[in-house]
Design a protein around this motif. Structure first.
Motif, mmCIF file in Angstrom:
data_model
loop_
_atom_site.group_PDB
_atom_site.id
_atom_site.type_symbol
_atom_site.label_atom_id
_atom_site.label_comp_id
_atom_site.label_asym_id
_atom_site.label_seq_id
_atom_site.Cartn_x
_atom_site.Cartn_y
_atom_site.Cartn_z
ATOM 1 N N LYS A 146 0.829 -1.210 0.000
ATOM 2 C CA LYS A 146 0.000 0.000 0.000
ATOM 3 C C LYS A 146 0.861 1.257 0.000
ATOM 4 N N ALA A 147 1.951 1.222 0.767
ATOM 5 C CA ALA A 147 2.814 2.397 0.873
ATOM 6 C C ALA A 147 3.526 2.714 -0.433
ATOM 7 N N ALA A 148 3.794 1.696 -1.236
ATOM 8 C CA ALA A 148 4.555 1.875 -2.477
ATOM 9 C C ALA A 148 3.704 2.377 -3.640
ATOM 10 N N GLN A 149 2.400 2.376 -3.481
ATOM 11 C CA GLN A 149 1.525 2.810 -4.565
ATOM 12 C C GLN A 149 1.774 4.276 -4.912
ATOM 13 N N GLY A 150 1.970 4.525 -6.212
ATOM 14 C CA GLY A 150 2.200 5.893 -6.663
ATOM 15 C C GLY A 150 3.584 6.425 -6.371
ATOM 16 N N THR A 151 4.524 5.543 -6.031
ATOM 17 C CA THR A 151 5.892 5.973 -5.736
ATOM 18 C C THR A 151 6.841 5.479 -6.830
ATOM 19 N N SER A 152 8.118 5.666 -6.596
ATOM 20 C CA SER A 152 9.156 5.291 -7.560
ATOM 21 C C SER A 152 9.543 3.814 -7.491
ATOM 22 N N VAL A 153 8.941 3.041 -6.583
ATOM 23 C CA VAL A 153 9.350 1.647 -6.368
ATOM 24 C C VAL A 153 9.110 0.797 -7.617
ATOM 25 N N LYS A 154 10.170 0.105 -8.072
ATOM 26 C CA LYS A 154 10.100 -0.783 -9.233
ATOM 27 C C LYS A 154 10.010 -2.246 -8.825
ATOM 28 N N ASN A 155 10.780 -2.612 -7.788
ATOM 29 C CA ASN A 155 10.841 -4.015 -7.375
ATOM 30 C C ASN A 155 10.727 -4.145 -5.869
#
Length: 575
Positions: A146-155
């Motif tokens: 949930k925290a990674a949604q809409g962020t720069s996280v790829k993997n």
């Protein structure tokens, strides 16, 4: 040991603590290498020694370096490169060890995050650092997703505590713990390692003042900040331990249940112990409430506890009848140790055949954990010890910043090669805590009060921010919570206590409020109130006597086991 010299009256000039160190220690040169290189150089000739013991499954140093090499290839295959910030949100497992040093080889930064952090907090860490890669423990994955949604996280790489468990223990773990479901876009550890099989990573050479780890302050007195630590910072702490007279010998067993997201756990319990060739017993369960049963099973030579661990050591049924002659350094850090608790623990250790007293220390995240420590010959009840060999301490006036003399109370300032590079993206906050003097020496303003004796011992006396302004007979005065707490603890009816300030009604001045945990065998509140009032009347000034006493079942703690004064201040305002 060095010979004593005439004192000038100023500890930072006299450095009286040097008398505890040898000439070799005083003239020793700090290492200039990465933390991975420091680990390798100290263990390359002892690869068959046991490095990790994970629930009975043992890994040699050869296997650990092989694990690091595989992780290095896999991170490289994902595209991790020099300067990248990787969120590492996990607990003590072999995979955490591999990840830490693999990222170091690539010149990437391990951003250590507490898996218990809420979704908004994790999102903030990801956004702040623009992280493209996250390694997380499986139980924290739902929050990470949930925290990674809409962020720069790829993997996202997911590790389970069961990945390296012995077969039988792994089966039991999986029966008791249901792993969260995740899609094909997520890499479990096995899949992650497989993608790096044919990779040819470009390992980065040592670079002075390059950030390799980002930690986060505990946030007990303010909002958490990202602390940037270099290879030199972390290695300086590890380097200093060899001169303390604490027999860290190769093949000694070290019990490590301190999580890697606090620097006490990462810099001391992980990097220092492995750099000295110890067998590190990895325990992924971090709980300051109670004493870990694995300690009794493995009978380690060394361990580093939080204050609550020590308290439970003396009362836990698991340790009631244990022969502790195996224990060499029972260490404690993370918070101040009350004198009575220290005496009780030392008595318990002696009665259970341990030849050593509790080893205390003092430090902070901004100093890569330990900066001051006690050891045999450099100790006193209530003292936190002397500086590590490369460190200097001084006590300064809180208003003028002028250095004070021996036994005078002021703010503790520390100069050390372990001083952080700075707070991530917070230059103003960095300039407020790191001061460069006229000689170009960098000092950390700790925000703590203390004094130094002529023997070079430092005594910690509380937080400056926990000083509350009040008024007495029309004049401004100060409430010192630790002084009041000391009086309350003289009562036989008080198990634990904490004192905070709250605003007086219609006033800018404060009054003291005491939160008290009673001894379990005490029931009559009036008897308790009479006794603690007597202790306060006899031991503290009138204006510091608490306006209200609040009895609680337990004191609130931060995620790393410290008393949460902010939470108590909020409770005091509600009373």
């Amino acid at each position: 040991m060095t010979t004593e010299k005439e004192l000038t009256g100023y500890p930072s000039i006299d450095k009286p603590w040097l008398k505890y160190y040898s000439e070799e220690a005083i003239n020793a040169k700090l290492p200039e290498c990465t933390i991975y290189e420091y680990l390798w150089e100290n263990n390359k000739d002892h690869l068959n020694d046991v490095a990790l013991n994970y629930y009975g499954r043992k890994f040699t140093y050869k296997q650990v370096f092989e694990g690091i090499d595989k992780a290095t290839k896999s991170f490289s295959a994902l595209g991790v490169k020099k300067g990248d910030i990787v969120i590492v949100c996990t607990v003590n497992t072999p995979e955490m060890i591999y990840t830490l040093y693999a990222l170091n080889r690539l010149g990437a930064i391990a951003n250590m995050v507490d898996p218990r952090t809420n979704i908004d907090g994790i999102h903030e860490y990801i956004a702040e650092s623009n992280a493209q890669f996250v390694l997380t423990i499986d139980l924290a994955y739902p929050a990470i997703k949930k925290a990674a949604q809409g962020t720069s996280v790829k993997n996202v790489i997911v590790v389970s505590p069961s990945d390296s468990l012995p077969s039988l223990v792994k089966a039991i773990y999986k029966m008791k713990n249901k792993s969260p479901q995740f899609g094909d876009e997520v890499l479990d550890w096995k899949k992650f390692i497989s993608i790096g099989k044919d990779a040819n990573p470009e390992c980065v050479a040592y670079e002075k003042n390059a950030c390799c780890v980002m930690a986060h302050t505990g946030g007990t007195t303010g909002s958490p900040k990202g602390v940037m630590l270099s290879n030199d910072n972390i290695n300086a702490v590890a380097f200093g331990y060899q001169y303390l007279g604490i027999p860290f010998e190769r093949k000694h067993r070290y019990f490590n249940d301190l999580p890697p997201f606090i620097m006490y756990g990462l810099c001391l319990a992980t990097h220092t112990t492995l750099s000295y060739g110890l067998e590190v017993i990895l325990y992924p369960i971090f709980d300051s409430k109670g004493f870990p049963k694995q300690f009794v099973k493995y009978k380690p030579h060394h361990f580093s506890a939080l204050v609550d661990h020590l308290k439970y050591l003396t009362i836990d049924k698991k340790t009631e009848k244990i022969d502790m002659s195996f224990l060499i350094s029972p260490g404690v850090g993370g918070d101040a140790v009350e004198c009575k608790l220290e005496q009780d623990v030392n008595k318990f250790l002696a009665e259970h055949n341990c030849q050593y007293e509790v080893c205390k220390g003092y430090g902070m995240t901004e100093l890569s954990a330990t900066a001051v420590i006690t050891f045999k010959g450099a100790n006193a009840i209530g003292s936190v010890g002397i500086p590590l060999i490369s460190n200097t301490i001084k006590i300064v006036d809180t208003e003028t910043s002028q250095e004070l003399g021996y036994n005078e109370t002021g703010e503790i300032w520390i100069s050390s090669p372990s001083i952080m590079l700075g707070y991530y993206n917070k230059p103003q906050e960095t300039s407020e805590i790191i001061i460069t003097d006229e000689k170009g020496v960098r000092w950390v303003r700790t925000g703590d009060l203390g004094h130094i004796t002529e023997d070079g011992l430092l005594f910690h006396e509380g937080r400056i921010r926990r000083i509350y302004m009040t008024a007495h007979e029309g004049q401004p005065a100060k409430i010192f919570p630790m002084l009041v707490e000391g009086a309350l603890k003289k009562s036989q009816y008080v198990s634990e206590c904490s004192v905070v300030g709250r605003k007086r009604k219609n006033s800018d001045y404060y009054e003291a409020v005491a939160f008290i945990v009673k001894n379990s065998d005490t029931t009559d509140t009036n008897v308790i109130l009479e006794d603690i009032s007597k202790q306060c009347d006899e031991n503290v000034p009138t204006y510091m006597i608490p306006a209200e006493y609040c009895f609680v079942d337990e004191l609130p703690h931060t995620p790393v086991g410290k008393v949460d004064f902010r939470a108590l201040e909020k409770e005091a305002e509600k009373l």
